[in-house]
Design an enzyme around this catalytic site. Structure first.
Site, short mmCIF file in Angstrom:
data_model
loop_
_atom_site.label_atom_id
_atom_site.label_comp_id
_atom_site.label_asym_id
_atom_site.label_seq_id
_atom_site.Cartn_x
_atom_site.Cartn_y
_atom_site.Cartn_z
N CYS A 2 0.49 -1.03 0.15
CA CYS A 2 -0.20 0.08 -0.29
C CYS A 2 1.06 1.30 0.01
O CYS A 2 1.98 1.64 0.08
CB CYS A 2 -0.90 0.24 1.12
SG CYS A 2 -2.20 -1.90 1.67
N ARG A 27 4.61 0.44 -6.29
CA ARG A 27 4.66 -0.45 -5.29
C ARG A 27 3.59 -1.52 -5.75
O ARG A 27 3.41 -2.40 -5.02
CB ARG A 27 4.50 0.50 -4.69
CG ARG A 27 5.10 1.15 -3.82
CD ARG A 27 4.31 2.41 -2.52
NE ARG A 27 4.36 1.94 -1.76
CZ ARG A 27 5.26 1.88 -0.93
NH1 ARG A 27 5.99 2.58 -0.68
NH2 ARG A 27 4.90 1.31 0.75
N TRP A 72 -3.10 -2.22 -1.80
CA TRP A 72 -2.51 -3.77 -2.36
C TRP A 72 -3.09 -4.67 -1.07
O TRP A 72 -2.44 -4.58 0.09
CB TRP A 72 -0.60 -3.99 -1.64
CG TRP A 72 -0.12 -5.68 -1.81
CD1 TRP A 72 0.31 -6.00 -1.26
CD2 TRP A 72 0.26 -6.12 -3.31
NE1 TRP A 72 1.14 -7.30 -1.93
CE2 TRP A 72 0.59 -6.91 -2.55
CE3 TRP A 72 -0.24 -6.31 -4.58
CZ2 TRP A 72 0.92 -8.51 -3.31
CZ3 TRP A 72 0.67 -7.07 -5.72
CH2 TRP A 72 0.80 -8.21 -5.17
N ASN A 96 -0.87 2.38 5.48
CA ASN A 96 0.10 1.02 4.88
C ASN A 96 0.47 0.71 6.23
O ASN A 96 1.05 1.04 7.65
CB ASN A 96 1.12 2.48 4.70
CG ASN A 96 2.30 1.07 3.74
OD1 ASN A 96 2.36 0.07 3.79
ND2 ASN A 96 3.19 1.68 3.63
N GLY A 97 0.18 -1.17 6.48
CA GLY A 97 1.01 -2.05 7.33
C GLY A 97 -0.09 -3.03 7.38
O GLY A 97 -0.72 -3.14 6.90
N GLU A 482 18.13 -23.86 -5.70
CA GLU A 482 17.75 -22.17 -4.64
C GLU A 482 18.66 -21.33 -5.43
O GLU A 482 18.20 -20.23 -6.86
CB GLU A 482 16.82 -21.83 -3.93
CG GLU A 482 16.15 -20.23 -3.97
CD GLU A 482 15.09 -20.21 -4.91
OE1 GLU A 482 15.06 -21.17 -5.92
OE2 GLU A 482 14.64 -18.71 -5.31
N LYS A 486 18.78 -19.46 -9.03
CA LYS A 486 18.99 -17.79 -9.18
C LYS A 486 19.62 -17.06 -9.95
O LYS A 486 20.12 -16.63 -10.37
CB LYS A 486 19.16 -17.57 -8.06
CG LYS A 486 17.98 -16.14 -6.98
CD LYS A 486 16.66 -15.42 -7.35
CE LYS A 486 16.01 -16.71 -7.60
NZ LYS A 486 14.66 -16.79 -7.34
N GLU A 489 18.99 -17.83 -13.83
CA GLU A 489 18.35 -17.06 -14.71
C GLU A 489 18.54 -15.16 -14.55
O GLU A 489 17.98 -15.28 -15.59
CB GLU A 489 16.65 -17.06 -13.72
CG GLU A 489 16.71 -16.39 -11.90
CD GLU A 489 15.12 -16.67 -11.46
OE1 GLU A 489 15.23 -16.87 -10.66
OE2 GLU A 489 13.90 -16.54 -11.93
N HIS A 505 27.85 -40.16 -7.80
CA HIS A 505 26.90 -40.75 -8.85
C HIS A 505 27.12 -39.43 -10.75
O HIS A 505 25.63 -40.34 -11.25
CB HIS A 505 25.75 -40.78 -8.39
CG HIS A 505 25.51 -41.29 -6.49
ND1 HIS A 505 26.15 -43.20 -6.84
CD2 HIS A 505 25.47 -40.95 -5.82
CE1 HIS A 505 25.73 -42.64 -5.48
NE2 HIS A 505 25.53 -42.28 -5.33
N LYS A 604 7.42 -12.67 -14.96
CA LYS A 604 6.72 -12.53 -13.70
C LYS A 604 5.98 -13.48 -13.20
O LYS A 604 5.93 -14.26 -12.49
CB LYS A 604 6.06 -11.48 -12.64
CG LYS A 604 6.60 -11.23 -11.10
CD LYS A 604 8.07 -11.19 -10.94
CE LYS A 604 7.69 -11.55 -9.37
NZ LYS A 604 9.05 -12.50 -8.53
C1 F6R Z 1 12.17 -17.40 -10.34
C2 F6R Z 1 10.22 -17.38 -10.23
C3 F6R Z 1 10.15 -19.01 -11.10
C4 F6R Z 1 8.77 -18.49 -10.02
C5 F6R Z 1 7.43 -19.65 -10.55
C6 F6R Z 1 7.15 -20.12 -9.93
O1 F6R Z 1 12.48 -16.42 -9.81
O2 F6R Z 1 10.01 -16.60 -9.54
O3 F6R Z 1 10.67 -20.50 -10.90
O4 F6R Z 1 9.36 -19.22 -8.61
O5 F6R Z 1 7.41 -19.38 -12.15
O6 F6R Z 1 5.04 -18.30 -10.13
P1 F6R Z 1 4.81 -18.63 -8.58
O7 F6R Z 1 4.94 -18.91 -7.65
O8 F6R Z 1 3.98 -17.65 -9.10
O9 F6R Z 1 3.50 -19.61 -9.19
#
Ligand code: F6R
Length: 609
Positions: A2, A27, A72, A96-97, A482, A486, A489, A505, A604
């Site tokens: 928010c 935001r 939000w 906001n909060g 992970e 990271k 990507e 293996h 995203k």
């Molecule tokens: C990597 C990333 C993706 C998401 C995946 C699932 O940084 O963001 O691997 O984790 O596309 O997305 P959600 O969590 O939105 O289902």
């Protein structure tokens, strides 16, 4: 997240508030609203974009005092009635909060005859203020706000208008940002300076538990005891674009730095440390249902799947319940063996991932109870599941998930402790130990952030390599997955995450002096085993970067570099190690001049199969 704004001055408050709200759009928000004082409190609010809000404000409508909000959703769906400002008779509030004790306050207010027209936590603030002003006739609006700050728990930046004091805006903050702008033609208040940078560069940052009284003639600051205080005026050098990122070069870096707050906001109101238990009413499962569960099946994709893999260890260790983790795109075309005693848990930050949605729909056709962990209120997954646990990480703009991942981990800890307690697996003492540890995480993450230069140096040193390996055992195995995800990507370096014991293996054939290996070697019952794996790769000339605890002096004997995390409960280290790996990926991508917030080929929210 928010955003709040406020303005008093000689200009038209409607135009200024709308233009300030537009500056807060980055935001993320789902609805917006304004209240302008022009004899009465005139309020306009709507779901959707600020352009929709503009459409419902009558042409030519003006005023010189007003407050505005981008919402939000956290409590209550994105609907007009939940949009701010919230009113109680002659009082209007934007917030906001998160007010953690709002349910308790709401019940009390309802018993006293207050009617609620929204599902939000914020509306209790408006009614509490109204009640205080009514009962304490000598109180000014400032006194009333100060008074209710002793009743509300949680985080807030609030701006309040009251017709009894038509030339004042009163503001207060605790754990949510608030900044005041001092202009030539008026005074501004906002969640961040971006909102008013085009009008003034003179800003005063409000600290926790401080209050502000803005009037047409000036701004006064007060401490929690009601005493006037002097504040320093900062001259903001940023341009508007830099300000959106709060001065960070990328949204990803900003979001990595927001984790002390997003972690705290996710567990806020859910931990009773005294009783050593978790309060998770949103799960909507009674004790019998939890006791009768046979199995948990976690369904997710990408980073959320990695969080799910950490969840498997947590559910099995803390709740004693068999847990599978399924890749949604595979699960939906598989032949799962499911029944009514299986809980399916979808983890998805966006709530819109097509494969996860399809998989959870399929699981429900077997009669499973479906629960979602998501960050987006009102997203599709919230309509496809029986109950929803919201992570309160705020919107994430960088494509690479960072703060939503650690928020998912926090929710998984809470869920595992809750189920483990109900099923008699955990004593209050054991859960209290972990809960105390969870509450230390924000401070510990902050320590990692404060020492990020060591991670940056390491990233720069290896930025030109073509392959990276990440290894870990037990909970640290998904952490290594992970870390590798990271890195690949955003830096486009080929990276593999492996269960450390699996190296011999197959992948060991690829290890050489050209393949740095990141070993997640935090203290725990597999520590010695990981040390053996480190020796294995060192024997093949690989350089090893260890992620290790602060007090671990032994590790330096075996590795080339050590990236430190504070000492913590063994089960909690994934949160801290992940922050280190996020920074490693970030600084590697920065050194390689990659498009960090929008990596090639990625989106995203993956709403297609
Ligand atoms: C990597 C990333 C993706 C998401 C995946 C699932 O940084 O963001 O691997 O984790 O596309 O997305 P959600 O969590 O939105 O289902």
């Amino acid at each position: 997240m928010c955003g709040i704004v406020g303005y008093i001055g000689t200009e038209n408050a409607v135009d200024i508030i709308i233009s300030s709200l537009k500056k807060l759009e980055y935001r993320g928000y789902d609805s917006a609203g304004v209240t302008i004082f022009n004899g009465n409190l005139e309020t306009y609010k709507t779901v959707g974009k600020i352009s929709e809000l503009e459409k419902i404000i009558p042409a030519g409508f003006t005023g010189h005092i007003g407050i505005g909000h981008t919402r939000w959703a956290t409590h209550g769906k994105p609907e007009t009635r939940n949009a701010h400002p919230h009113l109680s008779s002659n009082i209007a509030v934007v917030h906001n909060g998160i007010i953690e004790n709002y349910m308790h306050l709401k019940e009390k207010l309802m018993q006293q005859g207050y009617e609620f027209s929204s599902d939000t936590d914020t509306e209790v603030i408006a009614h509490l203020l109204h009640k205080t002003m009514k009962n304490e006739k000598t109180y000014s609006l400032l006194d009333a706000v100060r008074h209710i700050m002793t009743e509300i728990e949680g985080s807030y930046a609030i701006a309040v208008l009251c017709t009894d004091e038509p030339d004042h805006i009163v503001l207060a903050r605790k754990d949510s940002p608030l900044v005041i702008g001092l202009g030539n033609n008026g005074y501004f208040a906002a969640s961040d300076v971006t909102a008013f940078l085009r009008y003034t560069k003179n800003a005063v940052y409000v600290n926790d538990k401080e209050l502000v009284l803005i009037s047409p003639t000036g701004v006064e600051f007060y401490n929690n005891d009601g005493q006037r205080i002097e504040k320093k005026v900062d001259i903001i050098e940023w341009n508007e674009e830099a300000a959106e990122k709060a001065g960070y070069e990328h949204f990803m870096l900003k979001e990595i730095h927001e984790q002390p707050i997003s972690i705290q906001d996710t567990y806020a109101g859910k931990i009773s440390e005294l009783e050593g238990r978790v309060i998770l009413e949103e799960l909507k499962m009674d004790e019998d249902q939890l006791r009768n569960l046979q199995r948990v099946t976690i369904i997710a994709c990408g980073t959320s799947w990695n969080a799910g893999c950490v969840g498997k260890y947590l559910f099995e260790n803390l709740a004693g319940i068999h847990t599978d983790v399924e890749t949604a795109s595979e699960f939906r075309y598989g032949d799962p063996i499911l029944c009514g005693q299986v809980l399916t848990l979808a983890i998805t930050q966006s709530g819109e991932t097509a494969d996860t949605l399809a998989a959870i729909r399929s699981s429900r056709s077997y009669g499973c109870k479906a629960v979602a962990i998501t960050n987006v209120v009102g997203s599709t997954i919230t309509r496809e599941t029986d109950s929803v646990l919201f992570t309160h990480a705020g919107p994430e703009i960088g494509v690479a998930a960072t703060k939503t991942f650690t928020a998912q981990l926090i929710m998984l800890y809470l869920m595992a402790i809750h189920i483990g307690t109900v099923r008699g697996r955990l004593t209050p003492e054991t859960s209290r130990d972990i809960l105390v540890g969870i509450k230390q995480l924000p401070g510990q993450v902050q320590k990692i952030l404060n020492n990020k230069d060591a991670i940056k140096k390491c990233a720069e040193h290896y930025a030109k390599v073509q392959d990276y390996f990440f290894i870990g055992r037990h909970l640290n195995y998904p952490v290594s997955l992970e870390g590798a995800l990271k890195l690949k990507e955003i830096s486009y370096i080929h990276a593999e995450g492996y269960a450390a014991g699996e190296l011999k293996h197959g992948p060991l054939a690829l290890i050489s002096s050209a393949t740095p290996v990141v070993a997640i070697a935090t203290k725990g019952h597999t520590y010695d085993k990981v040390l053996s794996n480190i020796k294995e790769v060192k024997a093949r000339s690989a350089e090893v970067i260890a992620v290790a605890n602060q007090s671990d002096t032994e590790i330096t004997k075996y590795v080339d570099m050590v990236l430190r995390i504070p000492d913590c409960h063994e089960l909690l280290s994934p949160v801290l190690s992940s922050v280190v790996l996020q920074l490693l990926a970030y600084y590697t991508a920065l050194a390689r001049d990659c498009s960090i917030d929008k990596p090639r080929n990625l989106a995203k929210s993956v709403t297609v199969e």
